[in-house]
Every structure is written in structure tokens, then in C-alpha cells.
Design an enzyme around this catalytic site. Sequence first.
Site, PDB file in Angstrom:
ATOM      1  N   TRP A   1      33.876 -14.950 -47.180  1.00 22.67           N
ATOM      2  CA  TRP A   1      32.668 -16.242 -47.587  1.00 22.67           C
ATOM      3  C   TRP A   1      31.401 -16.489 -49.015  1.00 22.67           C
ATOM      4  CZ3 TRP A   1      27.197 -16.385 -48.222  1.00 22.67           C
ATOM      5  CH2 TRP A   1      26.344 -15.914 -47.764  1.00 22.67           C
TER       6      TRP A   1
ATOM      7  N   GLU B   1      15.692 -10.446 -50.352  1.00 26.01           N
ATOM      8  CA  GLU B   1      17.220 -10.624 -50.527  1.00 26.01           C
ATOM      9  C   GLU B   1      17.395 -10.349 -51.793  1.00 26.01           C
ATOM     10  OE1 GLU B   1      19.831  -9.493 -48.112  1.00 26.01           O
ATOM     11  OE2 GLU B   1      19.269 -10.274 -46.429  1.00 26.01           O
TER      12      GLU B   1
ATOM     13  N   GLU C   1      25.818  -7.871 -50.773  1.00 21.49           N
ATOM     14  CA  GLU C   1      24.765  -8.498 -49.760  1.00 21.49           C
ATOM     15  C   GLU C   1      23.810  -9.962 -51.134  1.00 21.49           C
ATOM     16  OE1 GLU C   1      21.956  -7.726 -48.451  1.00 21.49           O
ATOM     17  OE2 GLU C   1      23.034  -6.451 -46.912  1.00 21.49           O
TER      18      GLU C   1
ATOM     19  N   HIS D   1      23.817 -12.993 -50.812  1.00 29.00           N
ATOM     20  CA  HIS D   1      22.451 -13.364 -49.553  1.00 29.00           C
ATOM     21  C   HIS D   1      21.364 -14.008 -50.596  1.00 29.00           C
ATOM     22  CE1 HIS D   1      24.139 -10.339 -46.804  1.00 29.00           C
ATOM     23  NE2 HIS D   1      24.863 -11.843 -46.749  1.00 29.00           N
TER      24      HIS D   1
ATOM     25  N   GLU E   1      19.120  -3.228 -41.449  1.00 26.60           N
ATOM     26  CA  GLU E   1      20.029  -4.102 -41.479  1.00 26.60           C
ATOM     27  C   GLU E   1      19.971  -4.829 -40.423  1.00 26.60           C
ATOM     28  OE1 GLU E   1      22.017  -5.175 -43.968  1.00 26.60           O
ATOM     29  OE2 GLU E   1      22.158  -3.448 -45.293  1.00 26.60           O
TER      30      GLU E   1
ATOM     31  N   THR F   1      17.685  -7.119 -40.415  1.00 23.87           N
ATOM     32  CA  THR F   1      17.917  -8.644 -41.023  1.00 23.87           C
ATOM     33  C   THR F   1      18.608  -9.563 -40.280  1.00 23.87           C
ATOM     34  OG1 THR F   1      19.056  -6.536 -41.934  1.00 23.87           O
ATOM     35  CG2 THR F   1      16.565  -7.714 -43.367  1.00 23.87           C
TER      36      THR F   1
ATOM     37  N   ASP G   1      27.308 -10.864 -41.505  1.00 22.23           N
ATOM     38  CA  ASP G   1      27.020  -9.496 -42.985  1.00 22.23           C
ATOM     39  C   ASP G   1      26.245  -7.719 -41.906  1.00 22.23           C
ATOM     40  OD1 ASP G   1      28.580 -11.099 -44.104  1.00 22.23           O
ATOM     41  OD2 ASP G   1      27.621 -11.326 -45.952  1.00 22.23           O
ATOM     42  N   GLU G   2      25.200  -9.324 -42.102  1.00 21.67           N
ATOM     43  CA  GLU G   2      24.333  -7.400 -42.028  1.00 21.67           C
ATOM     44  C   GLU G   2      24.032  -6.797 -40.605  1.00 21.67           C
ATOM     45  OE1 GLU G   2      22.606  -8.097 -44.731  1.00 21.67           O
ATOM     46  OE2 GLU G   2      21.123  -9.401 -44.374  1.00 21.67           O
TER      47      GLU G   2
ATOM     48  N   HIS H   1      27.097  -3.950 -42.036  1.00 21.35           N
ATOM     49  CA  HIS H   1      26.723  -3.654 -42.895  1.00 21.35           C
ATOM     50  C   HIS H   1      25.312  -2.720 -41.626  1.00 21.35           C
ATOM     51  CE1 HIS H   1      26.431  -6.298 -45.958  1.00 21.35           C
ATOM     52  NE2 HIS H   1      27.366  -6.150 -45.803  1.00 21.35           N
TER      53      HIS H   1
HETATM   54 FE   LIG Z   1      21.364  -5.819 -45.694  1.00 21.94          FE
HETATM   55 FE   LIG Z   2      20.787  -9.185 -47.122  1.00 16.93          FE
END
Ligand SMILES: [Fe+2]
Ligand SMILES: [Fe+2]
Length: 332
Positions: A33, A76, A114, A117, A167, A170, A199-200, A203
Site C-alpha cells: 500500500w 514515525e 516505515e 507511516h 515494533e 507500535t 506493517d509493524e 517487522h
Molecule cells: Fe516500525
Molecule cells: Fe512505523
Amino acid sequence: MSIKNIRLEVMQTIEKEIDGYMDKYLIPPEKIWQPTDFLPNSQKDTFFDEVHQIREESKELGYDFWVVLVGDTITEEALPTYESWLMDVEGINQHGKGVNNGWAKWIRNWTAEENRHGDVLSKYLYLSGRVNMREIEITTQHMISDGFDIGTANDPYRNFIYTSFQELATNVSHKRVGQLAKKKGNVLLGKMCNIIAGDEMRHHLAYREFVKTILNYDPSEMMLAFEDMMRKKIVMPALFLRESGTVIGSAFENFSNAAQRLGVYTTHDYIDILRKLNAYWEIDKLTGLTASAEKARDYVMRLPDRMARIADRVTIPEDITRFKWVEANGML
Ligand SMILES: [Fe+2]
Ligand SMILES: [Fe+2]
């Protein structure tokens, strides 16, 4: 062999597999995305209507909510600090070639993910009309120029403990902010926070895998690194937040209280993350530890219960604290 050399050897061993880790845990730019997917399209005539909708919906969100969303966004946006910090870690070499550049490639690709974000959140905040963007921008500039010390030094083991923890933290906080937004009818913001949380999570899964692998190669040293980080406490980058005209770190406590009042990120979440890490890394089952690593293991295993007892006694101030980030725009 010295402790440092063993670390380098372990890092080089994992580095050989880095392409596989990238395929598994990261997504290429064309497939993932992008911020625009969650924002009004400025090339379309519907742009102003969509912006209007964002501004109307955002009126339902309370003061603490904006403080937390702003703090999360600034955290971020301080990405240059994290990338330069990680590039400096022992065993990570951005000047290397081929396989010797694998870790740097990982860091760059992680950074590139990242970067979206702060981008999407900052654009949303700008369109919402609910916050003082100039004050936010000043804090961001401070964050990056101040730099930070998260207690990992340039040790890969400590850094991967930190990133495994951070991670997931978050992930939790973005997910909760998204839920709050959705509950108040802010569908777009809800989706945005949720996709960032996704996403976090990826990670987190990657970094916890790096630690798990290191535990196989070098259990005692990894265990000692884990203990050291937990004794220092995993400090959020938000610890270094400051508003314009104030000293470094002065905004953290009130920001953190707002997050705790909303239930976005609490001490109980911290404890929960630690329990999850202990379980995934099977800390209780590690064998062949040195005497000091055994002690470190005992400390880390007992820590969640100890922290839970203390957490129950702590009360969070109920009163909302004013921030320049949310003031001076006619909101209150
Ligand atoms: Fe992150
Ligand atoms: Fe992030």
C-alpha cells in the site's frame, strides 16, 4: 574468539539468508500500500468533498486522541534517526558489496516501508484541520536534530531486542488508535492506522526471528543482552519528544499519560509484549547457558509478574494536559 568477533560471525551467518528474510517479511514498493491509497486523491474532482468529510468526521475525536496521534506521527517522522542508528550497528555495513551489504539492504528496505507511516499520518493530520501543523513540524525537527540514546549502543543483539519489542509496541498503539477512530466514525483513519499496524507486525515478526536465530548460535550472550535491555527498560523514541521552546523529553510524560488514559499503550501492554517475547524465544527452555546467563534468564522470566504487581499500584492522572500541537487553531 572475542565476544565481538562471535557477534560479527553470527551477523554474517544470518546475512547470507537475508534475501529470504526480505521475501518473507518485507513487501516491494509496487505491491505494498501507499499513502495515497488512504487519502483523498488530489487529481480528482471529488478531492474537496473527501477532505470535507475528513474534517467533519475528525470533529468527533477528543483532545487526548489528537495528542496521541500527533505523538505517534512525530515518532514515525523521526525515521532518519532510526535508520542512521541501525546503519551504525556492528555487522551492518552499507559500504560493503554483495553479501556483505545484505544487512544494509535490509535496513534500507525496512526504512522505505516505515517511511510511508509518517507520510500518510502527517498528510492526514494536515487535512484534518484539528492540529497545529507548525508546532508539530518544530517537534519533528527537534526529534531528528536531538537524536536519541536507546541504550543499545551499536550492539546488534541489543538492537534486535529493541526492535523486536518496539515494533510490537507500535503495532499495538496504531491498532488501538485505529479502533478508537473507527468507533467514532472515522473509517478512513481507522483503515490507515490498521494498515500501518500490519506493517509493524511484519517487522516485529522479522526482528523476533533474528533474535531467535541468534539464540541458537550464541544463547548466553543473547540472553545477557536481553536482560540488559530489560533492566534499562525499552524506552520509546517518544521519550525524547519536546514542544517548541522546551527541553528535550519534556513532552513525553504528558503524551504517555494521554496514551494510557485512552488505553492506546499502557504498562500492561509493555508487560504483555515481554511475556510474548519470552514465550516465542522459549527463554525457559534455553540450554547450555553460562552461570551469568542463567541468572539473566531468571531475571527476565520473573520480570513480567514483578512489573504487573507494580503496575497495579500506579494511577494515571485524569486531567487532560494541553499541548501546543493541538492548541491555537480554534479547536477548544
Ligand atoms: Fe516500525
Ligand atoms: Fe512505523
